[in-house]
Design an enzyme around this catalytic site. Structure first.
Site, PDB file in Angstrom:
ATOM      1  CG  ASP A   1      30.845  69.349 -19.080  1.00 33.83           C
ATOM      2  OD1 ASP A   1      31.120  69.612 -17.977  1.00 33.83           O
ATOM      3  OD2 ASP A   1      29.479  69.307 -19.305  1.00 33.83           O
TER       4      ASP A   1
ATOM      5  CE  LYS B   1      28.359  78.036  -8.417  1.00 31.03           C
ATOM      6  NZ  LYS B   1      27.577  78.486  -9.613  1.00 31.03           N
TER       7      LYS B   1
ATOM      8  CG  HIS C   1      28.506  68.509 -12.641  1.00 36.31           C
ATOM      9  ND1 HIS C   1      27.615  68.001 -13.656  1.00 36.31           N
ATOM     10  CD2 HIS C   1      27.974  67.979 -11.666  1.00 36.31           C
ATOM     11  CE1 HIS C   1      26.665  67.469 -13.291  1.00 36.31           C
ATOM     12  NE2 HIS C   1      26.758  67.167 -12.121  1.00 36.31           N
TER      13      HIS C   1
ATOM     14  CB  CYS D   1      25.790  65.687 -16.216  1.00 35.93           C
ATOM     15  SG  CYS D   1      24.855  67.092 -16.337  1.00 35.93           S
TER      16      CYS D   1
ATOM     17  CD  GLN E   1      28.771  73.253 -20.401  1.00 32.69           C
ATOM     18  OE1 GLN E   1      28.537  72.153 -20.423  1.00 32.69           O
ATOM     19  NE2 GLN E   1      28.427  73.972 -19.414  1.00 32.69           N
TER      20      GLN E   1
ATOM     21  NE  ARG F   1      23.582  75.416 -20.512  1.00 33.64           N
ATOM     22  CZ  ARG F   1      24.505  75.678 -19.704  1.00 33.64           C
ATOM     23  NH1 ARG F   1      24.687  76.914 -18.737  1.00 33.64           N
ATOM     24  NH2 ARG F   1      25.071  74.453 -19.117  1.00 33.64           N
TER      25      ARG F   1
ATOM     26  CG  HIS G   1      30.235  64.905 -16.020  1.00 37.82           C
ATOM     27  ND1 HIS G   1      30.084  65.343 -17.405  1.00 37.82           N
ATOM     28  CD2 HIS G   1      29.424  65.972 -15.224  1.00 37.82           C
ATOM     29  CE1 HIS G   1      29.294  66.322 -17.477  1.00 37.82           C
ATOM     30  NE2 HIS G   1      28.805  66.594 -16.207  1.00 37.82           N
TER      31      HIS G   1
END
Length: 659
Positions: free
Chosen positions: A402, A486, A532, A353, A400, A382, A404
RNA sequence: GCCGGCAUGGCGCAACUGGUAGCGCAUCCGACUUGUAAUCGGAAGGUUAGGGGUUCAAGUCCCCUUGCCGGCUCCA
């Protein structure tokens, strides 16, 4: 005496109990006025009751809890062990013990043997109400039980009636001779007699567990077991476990040569082999195509960043524990060893992000650009603790899918709706069809950013959109991260296990921290909302889930090798090579097996590597310009004309269907 | 991170209480050319995860490291 049984009035002699009322042996307990109680309960005037059969949800819980007691009795018969707690869980139970020597698999066998003896000795579970003082007296040798009593009185003091504010009870296990063999402080109810557990239980594993789930407390030994009404159900349960083991993506990944975890690289860091690589590529290509269609723009960002970025984003403040430690670079020293230039820390990114946000911030934005959707297959790292890495589902390095989304307040509802629909459609394309949604809302505490009003509004919006899908919506109060509520999509796989897949997460935090803005139609500056979302969660995890969902039998569009051609004799080599060329021209992944194995062996090999189409041709096929299909389940279709064969294979791939 | 277990050729496994590593599949070579899940013969391949220690002798015992497995805790 009048009571109500399943809504019907029944007359009973005073002092009548459940054994009298429910002589059926399958009935092991009952509801009385909404409470689960033992059959030994003596009815009162006007009680409302109904039976609990052993195979009902409540019945299974009671059975399993009772077997947990039997396990505990067996353990205390054999070892110097103090009792923790022993609740029923899904498909079974556990019981925690404080014991000096950790238990082993061999111990498990011994305990199980002892349990069988206890079961056969036909002990009655007998309920006895005690005062707290009596309970303390009787449990004086059980420090953990005493602690539970302490906790109970504390919570009573606070007026908290949640934890068994009612009477305290002890259950005695009494054998045929009326001798009390064992007892436990327990709320109950229980099955009447140990014999009821007879053939349907088994101990499954031992492990350590923290007392009361608290990491700072002592570690206990936990014995897990399972219990069922009869031997058949137990066998079915074991079969289910075996099926899950057969589908284990770690095993299939090895067998099908999809991926591995070279220990030289490090824990939780997978490499994808060519066969797994092609699956991934197909997944990713398809995902890209869908994202393009949906109005996403593709971005690329680096894997590491200076410390300051994660200070601004707050990751270092909130989640540094989950991040790999920094690498310190660019320091310079003079000859005396004095620091000449202050170096700085770089971190591997745990999330994408902040990077996407910097792209947003690279210039001023107009409301006309919103919603702005940035997508990336972003690699993140991570620092998962050493004990938690697990196959592809819990890794330290992952990619990911991913994105945004930067939206205005007005656009929020519509955008969430679009995203949710997009997710569900995409998951369905991958063969997952059974979903439910989970809505995680704010914790009551003060560990959240943004104002409560905004949270409430956003949560409501999420809830509305989620409900509109018609899917089951499960509330997860307090489950939200500190920065926003979420929705997560839970998908059920082929054998009924649920996996958390996609998440759609609102963020009140980053827009503030990065001071994001856009110029509205009013010419004023406004703050966008950031969404997200990751659809697969991570590619690796999704890959693992798909592997298990399909048990390695990937549908043709995903299968690494879609068609394997097996000639009956050498005479068909040319014929099949030509056929394969035709398929290759159409982009089909096809191999012709020219090895000098016998054709039965070739069929076996390709079946075991789970190739969807095995195409076989001999003289007779060639004579009529045809081939034979053989599928993974062994079914076959002969005499398929070449053009039709090509068409069928192409169709199966294009439609993403399973064969 | 915590508790326990495990680690033998590419894969799956074997080697009694310590006595200088075997088997099947896969691989390679050769023969065989065969209608729907394993053809036959031969060869090559490991110093037993890595390091240290005990012992006349260690795959077997002890310690450390790494990795894996089952749980616990955690999972932004």
């Amino acid at each position: 005496m009048q009571i109500t049984v399943d809504g019907e009035n029944v007359t009973l002699e005073p002092g009548g109990d459940g054994f009298e009322l429910f002589p059926d042996k399958n009935i092991i307990a009952m509801f009385v006025n909404g409470e689960e109680v033992d059959l030994a309960y003596k009815f009162q005037e006007n009680d409302q009751t109904s039976a609990i059969t052993i195979d009902s949800d409540a019945g299974l819980r009671i059975l399993r809890h009772s077997v947990a007691h039997i396990a505990a009795q067996a353990v205390q018969d054999l070892y110097e062990a103090k009792l923790g707690i022993g609740p029923p869980i899904e498909d079974g139970f556990y019981y925690d013990f404080m014991i000096d020597e950790p238990l082993t698999e061999q111990d498990l066998a011994k305990i199980q043997k002892r349990m069988k003896e206890i079961v056969k000795s036909s002990q009655r579970f007998t309920r006895r109400v005690v005062s707290e003082a009596e309970a303390r007296e009787e449990m004086s040798a059980e420090p953990l039980k005493l602690e539970l009593l302490d906790r109970r009185s504390e919570s009573l003091d606070e007026g908290n009636v949640e934890v068994d504010a009612g009477e305290l009870t002890i259950y005695d296990n009494i054998d045929r001779n009326g001798e009390t063999k064992w007892k436990d402080l327990c709320r109950g109810p229980h099955v009447p007699n140990t014999r009821i557990a007879d053939k349907g239980f088994a101990l499954t594993r031992v492990s350590a567990a923290y007392w009361l789930g608290d990491q700072s407390r002592q570690s206990l030994q936990r014995v897990y077991g399972t219990a069922w009404p009869d031997a058949e159900s137990l066998a079915e349960y074991k079969e289910r476990l075996e099926e899950a083991a057969r589908r284990d993506h770690r095993k299939l990944g090895q067998e099908l040569d999809l991926f591995s975890f070279p220990s030289e690289i490090g824990s939780g860091l997978p490499v994808f082999h060519p066969k797994g690589g092609i699956i991934r590529q197909v997944m990713e290509d398809y995902s890209r195509k869908k994202h393009l269609e949906e109005g996403y723009e593709f971005v690329y960002t680096p894997h590491i960043s200076k410390q300051n970025l994660f200070e601004i984003s707050g990751h270092l403040q909130w989640y540094s524990e989950g991040m790999f430690p920094p690498m310190h670079i660019d320091s310079e020293y003079d000859q005396e060893g004095e620091l000449k230039k202050q170096g700085q820390n770089y971190y591997l990114k745990p999330m994408n992000c902040p990077f996407h946000i910097l792209i947003y911030k690279s210039r001023s934005r107009s409301y006309r650009e919103l919603p702005l959707r940035m997508f990336e297959f972003g690699s993140v790292y991570r620092y998962e603790k050493s004990g938690v890495v697990h196959g592809l589902t819990r890794v330290r390095g992952m990619t990911q899918d991913d994105a945004h989304l930067f939206v205005t307040q007005e656009q929020l509802a519509e955008e969430i709706e679009k995203v949710l629909q997009f997710v569900l459609d995409l998951l369905r394309d991958y063969g997952l069809n059974d979903f439910y949604l989970e809505l995680s809302s704010r914790d009551d505490g003060d560990k959240f950013v943004g104002d409560a009003k905004a949270w409430e509004l956003a949560t409501e919006t999420l809830s509305k959109v989620a409900s509109a899908t018609g899917l089951e919506l499960v509330a997860d109060p307090g489950g939200a991260a500190f920065y926003g509520p979420k929705i997560s999509v839970q998908a059920k796989d082929a054998i009924g296990r649920t996996w958390q897949m996609s998440t759609i997460q609102l963020d009140f935090n980053l827009p503030e921290r990065f001071d994001l803005e856009y110029v509205g139609s009013d010419g004023e500056k406004h703050r966008p909302i950031v969404l997200h979302r990751a659809l697969f969660g991570s590619i690796e995890r999704f890959f693992g889930v798909l592997t298990e969902h399909y048990a390695g039998h990937f549908p043709p569009w995903l299968a690494p090798v879609q068609v394997a051609c097996v000639p009956i004799t050498e005479n068909q080599h040319e014929y099949l090579l030509d056929f394969a060329d035709t398929l290759k021209e159409q982009g089909i992944r096809v191999e012709v097996d020219l090895s000098d194995e016998r054709m039965q062996k070739k069929i076996r090999n390709h079946t075991m590597s789970k190739i969807p189409f095995i195409v076989i041709a001999g003289d007779s096929d060639e004579a009529e310009s045809a081939v034979s299909f053989r599928y993974r389940d062994g079914t076959q279709r002969n005499g398929i004309k070449l053009e039709q064969a090509v068409e069928e294979i192409m169709d199966a791939v294009a439609s993403r269907e399973q064969v």
